[in-house]
Write a protein that holds these residues in place. Structure first.
Motif, short mmCIF file in Angstrom:
data_model
loop_
_atom_site.label_atom_id
_atom_site.label_comp_id
_atom_site.label_asym_id
_atom_site.label_seq_id
_atom_site.Cartn_x
_atom_site.Cartn_y
_atom_site.Cartn_z
N LEU A 172 -3.92 4.79 -5.64
CA LEU A 172 -3.38 5.28 -6.92
C LEU A 172 -4.47 5.92 -7.78
CD1 LEU A 172 -0.59 4.99 -8.64
CD2 LEU A 172 -1.90 3.27 -9.90
N CYS B 106 0.84 -1.21 0.00
CA CYS B 106 0.00 0.00 0.00
C CYS B 106 0.87 1.25 0.00
CB CYS B 106 -0.94 -0.01 1.20
SG CYS B 106 -2.24 1.25 1.09
N ALA C 10 -4.42 11.95 -5.28
CA ALA C 10 -3.19 11.19 -5.05
C ALA C 10 -2.12 11.43 -6.12
CB ALA C 10 -3.53 9.71 -4.94
N PHE D 257 1.29 -0.85 -5.31
CA PHE D 257 0.29 0.21 -5.39
C PHE D 257 -1.10 -0.39 -5.39
CE2 PHE D 257 4.14 2.17 -6.84
CZ PHE D 257 4.07 3.46 -6.35
N THR E 225 1.99 4.71 -0.43
CA THR E 225 1.27 5.97 -0.65
C THR E 225 2.20 7.16 -0.45
OG1 THR E 225 0.51 5.89 1.65
CG2 THR E 225 -1.02 5.09 -0.02
N ASP F 126 5.61 9.68 -1.69
CA ASP F 126 5.94 10.48 -2.86
C ASP F 126 7.24 9.94 -3.49
OD1 ASP F 126 7.91 11.24 -1.09
OD2 ASP F 126 7.15 13.29 -0.83
N VAL G 50 1.38 10.22 -5.35
CA VAL G 50 1.49 8.75 -5.41
C VAL G 50 1.65 8.31 -6.86
CG1 VAL G 50 0.35 6.57 -4.82
CG2 VAL G 50 0.11 8.55 -3.30
N ARG G 51 0.89 8.96 -7.75
CA ARG G 51 1.01 8.62 -9.18
C ARG G 51 2.40 8.98 -9.72
NH1 ARG G 51 -4.55 9.57 -8.75
NH2 ARG G 51 -4.42 11.82 -9.03
#
Ligand code: ZN
Ligand code: ZN
Length: 261
Positions: free
Chosen positions: A179, A155, A184, A175, A157, A159, A187-188
């Motif tokens: 996502l 999970c 987010a 991920f 999350t 940067d 996260v992407r």
């Protein structure tokens, strides 16, 4: 398309009414393997996932004590973990780590139980599944000092900065539904930054369902939504994403074995 859901809580009571149908839907959606996380309700029961893996040839298992349950662990817990780690369908130790968000167990106990389980994983040369929440620095410090094997940040999350730290420490990043959440973007960016050979997909079901199922019960079939989003984010085809995430899971957890039964 062959997908893997690398993090499920299929033992959760939310699946009691329709577990077989949920698993069937996952298979129909191309999810050819599911990893059942064995932390369950915590010690003394360490076999939540092992039982499920016994029911389905394509379900693999982990064993471990979640940081939430660290205070329930005893010497007998670790002895039993060592035994279960050798079970043919147990492919990783997890989810283990630190959770300073809920602090359900005292932090010093969480750290001690985490360290002991790292030692158990090292004894069996098994990969680890890491849960870390609001405890990034402490988690990394312990891993850098005490862990020299493979593993996955479940999970993920964070940067790009945190992704780089985890990758430098040798980890894969998994991920999940986050996502797909509108806010987010960091996260992407991390998912775009991560090399293809370090990416995994997961649901963490029944939690954190991806868009368009957000807020509902999550299930392994929905890993396809996260795969689709990951493909968009990386400007790759969903077939490519499915192929490399599945290959990564097999490299990390199967290591040339074909566990079934
Ligand atoms: Zn977790
Ligand atoms: Zn989990």
């Amino acid at each position: 398309m062959r997908l893997v859901d690398s993090h499920t809580h299929l033992d959760d009571a939310k699946f009691n009414e329709d577990r077989a149908a949920v698993i069937e839907r996952a298979r129909a959606a191309g999810v050819e393997r599911m990893l059942a996380i064995g932390t369950g309700s915590g010690p003394p029961d360490l076999e939540a996932a092992v039982r499920l893996a016994g029911d389905y040839p394509f379900v693999l298992a982990t064993v471990g004590v979640h940081p939430h349950d660290a205070a329930k662990a005893t010497g007998a817990t670790f002895e039993r973990l060592r035994e279960l780690a050798a079970h043919p369908k147990v492919v990783a130790i997890g989810e283990i780590g630190l959770d300073y968000h809920y602090d359900f167990s005292p932090r010093d106990v969480q750290r001690a139980v985490f360290s002991t389980q790292l030692a158990i994983a090292a004894e069996g040369a098994q990969p680890i599944v890491i849960h870390t929440r609001e405890a990034w620095e402490d988690t990394l410090e312990i891993l850098r000092r005490e862990w020299h094997g493979d593993g996955v940040m479940h999970c993920f999350t964070g940067d790009v900065t945190q992704a780089r730290q985890a990758l430098d420490a040798g980890f894969c990043l998994a991920f999940g539904g986050v996502l797909t959440f509108p806010k987010a973007e960091p996260v992407r960016e991390a998912a775009r930054f991560t090399p293809a050979d370090r990416l995994l997909l997961e649901t963490d079901c029944p939690y954190l369902a991806p868009v368009p199922h957000r807020g509902k019960r999550n299930e392994p079939a929905f890993v396809a939504e996260t795969a689709r989003r990951l493909a968009e984010v990386r400007a790759q085809s969903i077939e490519e994403v499915a192929a490399f995430t599945t290959a990564n899971f097999e490299r990390l957890c199967l290591r040339g074995r074909t566990p079934n039964g």
